[in-house]
Structure formats: structure tokens, C-alpha cells
Design an enzyme around this catalytic site. Structure first.
Site, PDB file in Angstrom:
ATOM      1  N   PRO A 170       0.644  -1.373  -0.124  1.00  0.00           N
ATOM      2  CA  PRO A 170       0.236   0.272   0.026  1.00  0.00           C
ATOM      3  C   PRO A 170       1.019   1.186   0.220  1.00  0.00           C
ATOM      4  CG  PRO A 170       0.069  -1.269   2.184  1.00  0.00           C
ATOM      5  CD  PRO A 170       0.922  -2.228   1.315  1.00  0.00           C
ATOM      6  N   GLU A 171       0.549   2.151  -0.858  1.00  0.00           N
ATOM      7  CA  GLU A 171       0.881   3.612  -0.796  1.00  0.00           C
ATOM      8  C   GLU A 171       0.310   4.597   0.113  1.00  0.00           C
ATOM      9  OE1 GLU A 171       3.002   4.209  -4.762  1.00  0.00           O
ATOM     10  OE2 GLU A 171       2.858   2.538  -5.478  1.00  0.00           O
ATOM     11  N   HIS A 200      -5.535 -15.165  10.520  1.00  0.00           N
ATOM     12  CA  HIS A 200      -4.517 -14.510  10.044  1.00  0.00           C
ATOM     13  C   HIS A 200      -4.705 -12.988  10.833  1.00  0.00           C
ATOM     14  CE1 HIS A 200      -2.142 -16.427   7.882  1.00  0.00           C
ATOM     15  NE2 HIS A 200      -3.130 -16.760   7.342  1.00  0.00           N
ATOM     16  N   ARG A 206       0.651 -12.219   5.332  1.00  0.00           N
ATOM     17  CA  ARG A 206       2.318 -12.416   5.088  1.00  0.00           C
ATOM     18  C   ARG A 206       2.859 -11.829   6.657  1.00  0.00           C
ATOM     19  NH1 ARG A 206       3.310 -10.216  -0.728  1.00  0.00           N
ATOM     20  NH2 ARG A 206       5.124 -12.018  -0.451  1.00  0.00           N
TER      21      ARG A 206
END
Ligand SMILES: [Zn+2]
Length: 302
Positions: free
Chosen positions: A2-3, A108, A127
Site C-alpha cells: 500500500p502507498e 491471520h 504475510r
């Protein structure tokens, strides 16, 4: 990854259920994400009121009334999902679904916050490159995460004069200079490609060699592409989702990113020849710069 627009989108979706609200419960399901949680993380956050929910670069910052700031980084695949208690609820322009059975108990789902909005916020990260830590609010700027970080591109201080100074004498390609977090914070690969296309500047051009009169359109292009992306809920290429669970939409508006081999979309308005539907007959090209893909049109970006 993500930016800035994706992180800002998540922050906006969290704001109605966090800002001004008390964290009534905080549960961590493991000892670490990318790095271990700070000592007594749940104890130091539970019962605290969130004074303000801010963003710095790609970090979400929740200033707590304890004097500490909860720092959240989404990493590669982190999601913050907001659920309302009981039934679906609308707060401002956001509609939060009611928590489904087992929400927060997934494999998760690493952190669960409850607030007195009331809402449940689940941090899910398959992740596990995300990060959560606590930093004294007054010392944030000196913290290793933020020290030396460049200007916020959407701030009032990001003007042509700043960019001119930042690029002065730089012998790196403009693409790499714009990605340098010490110059501008939060800009990433996608939005740099898009901004350079909008400004008509080649990503290969050496940063220090760009004529001064070309900088105002570049500053405007950076701000505009970020604002447009935030308004579209960010770009969902892989894992990004808004706090409501909805994907972003800006990936449908990319002009160059991911468009290798496709015709250039330079709009007709920039055409000199009246009546020309598309001013540029170029084809979008992909090159690799500093290990990252760059997409641009060699014909209209110089
Ligand atoms: Zn073109």
C-alpha cells in the site's frame, strides 16, 4: 504494497470509530508481527481514548490520551477491518457491516480492538510484514521510524520551491528521486509513474536537469493523482481493502501503470491539433529502474 492513498483510505475509514473513542478492549493473538509488540502492548492501550487519528507517510498514528501514539504500518498485506456491533451501521459516509460469526478469530487475525463507538477493528495480515508499536507522542519525529523523513506531498509546504531545492544537483533519474522517502514521504512506485506521465516528464530524466518551469506541473500532478486515488478508495491490485471491506477503485484509472504495450492515453485536451482524438500515438513501455518496474510513454514523456 500500500502507498499513501491506500493508507489514507484506511485511516479515513477508521476515523469515525476511533477518533474521540475509547479502546475498550485490545487483544493480541501472537507476540510479534514484523517485529515484537512492545512490552505490555494491550495494557498500555486498553482504556485509552484516541485523541486524534493521523497519518505520516505510510503510517497510521493514533494519539492516545496516555501520551503515547499507537503507530500502525500495514506492511505488504495488512488490513484493518471495521465491524459494527449488532447490526450494519452508517457513520458519516461509511457503512460498517455487523461482525460475522468468528470475526477476529481467523488464522491471520493478529490484533483485535474494540471501541465504544461501538466497533470491532480487526488487524489481519497473512504475510505479517505489518507493524504496531507505541511511541511517546512528543518524540515521534525523533523516532527511528520517522527521523529524516521527507515532506508530506499533500501538505501546504510541498510546493515548487521545495521540490526545486530537493532535486537540485541530483544526478539520479527523477523516478528514483521521487521515490526517495527522505525527500518526499509516502510516494511509491505506482503514483510516481502516474504523476510523471501526467506531468509529461520522462522517468529517466536526471532529477537535477529538469527545467524549473516544468516543476509546477509535476507538483500539481503528484498532488492531483494522490487526491484522485484517495477519492477512489485507493488502488486494489492484491490485498488492499478499505476499512469497510470494499476494494479500492483507482486501478481502473491508471494511465500508464501496468499498461505495457497498450496505446498511450494522453488526453485529447493536451493535443495541439484540434479534432485529434488522441494526441499521442505512442505505446506504453515498461523498463526496470532500481529493481522496480517503470511504466511510461516514450513518445510524450521527455
Ligand atoms: Zn504518449
Amino acid at each position: 504494497m500500500p502507498e499513501l492513498p491506500e493508507v489514507e483510505t484506511v485511516r479515513l475509514g477508521l476515523q469515525p470509530v476511533l477518533e474521540g473513542h475509547v479502546l475498550t478492549e485490545v487483544v493480541t493473538r501472537r507476540g510479534d508481527l514484523r517485529v515484537p509488540f512492545p512490552a505490555n502492548f494491550a495494557g498500555r492501550t486498553k482504556g485509552c481514548k484516541v485523541r486524534a487519528l493521523r497519518r505520516r507517510a505510510k503510517y497510521i498514528l493514533a494519539d492516545l490520551d496516555s501520551g503515547e501514539t499507537l503507530v500502525i504500518h500495514l506492511g505488504m498485506s495488512g488490513r484493518m477491518s471495521v465491524y459494527s456491533e449488532g447490526k450494519q451501521r452508517r457513520i458519516g459516509s461509511y457503512v460498517y457491516d455487523k461482525a460475522p460469526e468468528g470475526a477476529g478469530n481467523g488464522k491471520h487475525d493478529h490484533v483485535v480492538f474494540e471501541t465504544d463507538a461501538p466497533a470491532r477493528i480487526i488487524f489481519n495480515d497473512h504475510r505479517r510484514f505489518g507493524l504496531m508499536t507505541l511511541v511517546e507522542t512528543d518524540r515521534l519525529d525523533e523516532d527511528k521510524l520517522f527521523k529524516g523523513m521527507g515532506i508530506e506531498p499533500l501538505s501546504a509546504g510541498f510546493i515548487t520551491a521545495y521540490l526545486a531545492k530537493a532535486l537540485d544537483g541530483k544526478k539520479t533519474p527523477i523516478k528514483s528521486a521521487l521515490l526517495d522517502q527522505r525527500l518526499i514521504a509516502g510516494l511509491g512506485n505506482i503514483y510516481v509513474c502516474e504523476a510523471l506521465f501526467r506531468a509529461g516528464i520522462s522517468p529517466k530524466k536526471l532529477a537535477g536537469s529538469i527545467r524549473h518551469e516544468r516543476l509546477p506541473p509535476l507538483v500539481m500532478a503528484i498532488k492531483k493523482v494522490l487526491k484522485d486515488a484517495i477519492a477512489a478508495g485507493g488502488s486494489t491490485l492484491r490485498d488492499h481493502a478499505q476499512a469497510t471491506g470494499d476494494p479500492g477503485n483507482f486501478q481502473h484509472h491508471f494511465l500508464v501503470y501496468g499498461r505495457e504495450g497498450k496505446p498511450c492515453k494522453r488526453p485529447a485536451s493536451s493535443s495541439k491539433a484540434v479534432g485529434d482524438k488522441i494526441s499521442c500515438k505512442g505505446t506504453v513501455k515498461r523498463i526496470v529502474q532500481a529493481g522496480r518496474s517503470t511504466f511510461y510513454c516514450p513518445k510524450c514523456q521527455a
